[in-house]
Motif scaffolding. Sequence first.
Motif, PDB file in Angstrom:
ATOM      1  N   GLN A 199       0.826  -1.211   0.000  1.00  0.00           N
ATOM      2  CA  GLN A 199       0.000   0.000   0.000  1.00  0.00           C
ATOM      3  C   GLN A 199       0.865   1.267   0.000  1.00  0.00           C
ATOM      4  N   PRO A 200       1.598   1.514  -1.093  1.00  0.00           N
ATOM      5  CA  PRO A 200       2.595   2.595  -1.089  1.00  0.00           C
ATOM      6  C   PRO A 200       2.069   3.970  -1.459  1.00  0.00           C
ATOM      7  N   TRP A 201       0.780   4.192  -1.354  1.00  0.00           N
ATOM      8  CA  TRP A 201       0.192   5.439  -1.820  1.00  0.00           C
ATOM      9  C   TRP A 201      -0.092   6.428  -0.693  1.00  0.00           C
ATOM     10  N   GLY A 202      -0.231   7.661  -1.061  1.00  0.00           N
ATOM     11  CA  GLY A 202      -0.679   8.707  -0.147  1.00  0.00           C
ATOM     12  C   GLY A 202      -1.479   9.727  -0.942  1.00  0.00           C
ATOM     13  N   VAL A 203      -2.392  10.423  -0.273  1.00  0.00           N
ATOM     14  CA  VAL A 203      -3.216  11.449  -0.914  1.00  0.00           C
ATOM     15  C   VAL A 203      -3.142  12.709  -0.068  1.00  0.00           C
ATOM     16  N   ALA A 204      -2.744  13.798  -0.686  1.00  0.00           N
ATOM     17  CA  ALA A 204      -2.705  15.096  -0.001  1.00  0.00           C
ATOM     18  C   ALA A 204      -3.877  15.947  -0.479  1.00  0.00           C
ATOM     19  N   TRP A 205      -4.535  16.587   0.466  1.00  0.00           N
ATOM     20  CA  TRP A 205      -5.645  17.496   0.169  1.00  0.00           C
ATOM     21  C   TRP A 205      -5.227  18.903   0.589  1.00  0.00           C
ATOM     22  N   PRO A 206      -4.951  19.796  -0.380  1.00  0.00           N
ATOM     23  CA  PRO A 206      -4.503  21.142  -0.032  1.00  0.00           C
ATOM     24  C   PRO A 206      -5.653  22.011   0.470  1.00  0.00           C
ATOM     25  N   THR A 207      -5.549  22.427   1.704  1.00  0.00           N
ATOM     26  CA  THR A 207      -6.538  23.329   2.297  1.00  0.00           C
ATOM     27  C   THR A 207      -5.917  24.648   2.721  1.00  0.00           C
ATOM     28  N   GLY A 208      -4.608  24.689   2.910  1.00  0.00           N
ATOM     29  CA  GLY A 208      -3.927  25.942   3.238  1.00  0.00           C
ATOM     30  C   GLY A 208      -3.780  26.816   2.008  1.00  0.00           C
ATOM     31  N   ARG A 209      -3.693  28.129   2.209  1.00  0.00           N
ATOM     32  CA  ARG A 209      -3.651  29.066   1.089  1.00  0.00           C
ATOM     33  C   ARG A 209      -2.429  28.834   0.203  1.00  0.00           C
ATOM     34  N   GLY A 210      -1.268  28.643   0.812  1.00  0.00           N
ATOM     35  CA  GLY A 210      -0.059  28.457   0.017  1.00  0.00           C
ATOM     36  C   GLY A 210      -0.084  27.162  -0.771  1.00  0.00           C
ATOM     37  N   ALA A 211      -0.520  26.089  -0.137  1.00  0.00           N
ATOM     38  CA  ALA A 211      -0.568  24.802  -0.825  1.00  0.00           C
ATOM     39  C   ALA A 211      -1.568  24.832  -1.962  1.00  0.00           C
ATOM     40  N   ARG A 212      -2.724  25.445  -1.707  1.00  0.00           N
ATOM     41  CA  ARG A 212      -3.743  25.512  -2.754  1.00  0.00           C
ATOM     42  C   ARG A 212      -3.254  26.364  -3.936  1.00  0.00           C
TER      43      ARG A 212
END
Length: 444
Positions: free
Chosen positions: A41-54
Amino acid sequence: MTSSPTSTPRLPSAERRAPFEHALLEAADIAALSPSSHNCQPWGVAWPTGRGARRAVERLVDETPDDGHQAPDGISGESGTAGGDSDGSDSDRGDLYRGDSDEDEYVILALDRERELTSLPAHAVEMLVSCGAYLQILLRSLALQGWSTDRIRFVEPLGAGRTGRADFQTGVAYDAGRSLGDTWPVSWSPLCAVRLRRTDEPDGSPAEIRRTALARRTNRAPYRPEAVEPAVLDALSAPSTGVAAGADVTVRHLVADDDRAAFAGFVARHGGRDFSHRQAWRETYSFVRRDEAEAQARGDGFPLSQLFGPLSTPRRHALRLALAPTTMSVLRHAGYHRVLARQLARVVRPTPAIVAMGLADASPGVEATIRGGARLAEYWLRATEAGLVLHPVSVVLQHDDVRKELQDRLGLPGRTFFVSRLGRPLTDFPRSPRRIGARAVRTI
């Protein structure tokens, strides 16, 4: 028209984010059932919620490559079919790129370097295939909850994969840790960024894909001897949707007796390679759990019952001792790895069908490999719905010289990335443990 990279992104309010957060966690819970090598299971999912990341993700998704052509886009519409015209020009895409909305959401698929297999060069392809299978089920689950994939921008690494440096196909190198913020996991390498948009009428329910994903499993037991009908095989090979829609994948079924016998003979000759390869077997054995309880507690790997079926406690202890890397390093001199290969070949030989899947490019990049993994996920879900099971015979692909010999013998072009038994089960097989889906999701 795309938004300017320097514009201030509109952050959805917490109230507006709540429905997507619920949908993402449910989709991740379903996608956690995806297949992966060694169940790592080598996966990851990032959800950008911060202003800079978005802001960073908006810019990366919207930018146009230096050659003036759009990078291969994702998918649009409720059906998840490939969107847009073949030339990819903005002027012909309608409102597909109408600019970012405060109702848009983004996710970034990543490879978790702390969970990847590394003992063999071929594992690099296997890890991306696993992540592609996960992405296909994740986005399909989101679509069934009303979040349609609008665009995908794939990532091609620049060689320093463990540092998170990546080229988002724009000719500009980005450091993921800086561009996406301090909350970006240092062990993650981004693979693609996805923009999603709300749709009014989801075509189906996530309960449907959840049922199929739960029923999908690797079954290493003998299969029924009856042939798989040609119409069923044709349906399994039919064009795919979602991320898999853009996959340049060849699917070949070996059903003739001579072909299956030749493949079984090949397994008998080469199927012991992993057992005799010290580093590869040590890594494989690290995923073998003492029993079902340990496997469930850790949420990955597999107990010996996944390999050999139900076992008594004494036999389980004996097998753990016999398969331990130290023991195998001694027994391989006595040819024990060849015994294990012949045992595998005896299971393979009566299987009514063998499926081989390959990428067109002999040295595929990230996008081609992820789409190939998505195609594999679609195939496996269709097989499950048809009452069929699979048992990957990965050992003939994990060593390049063996894989190339197999491709030459079978006339398989490009890069074969999946070979498996295919048939109807004689008996049920336990499902592999899984991590809780939310563990693979991070907000940044």
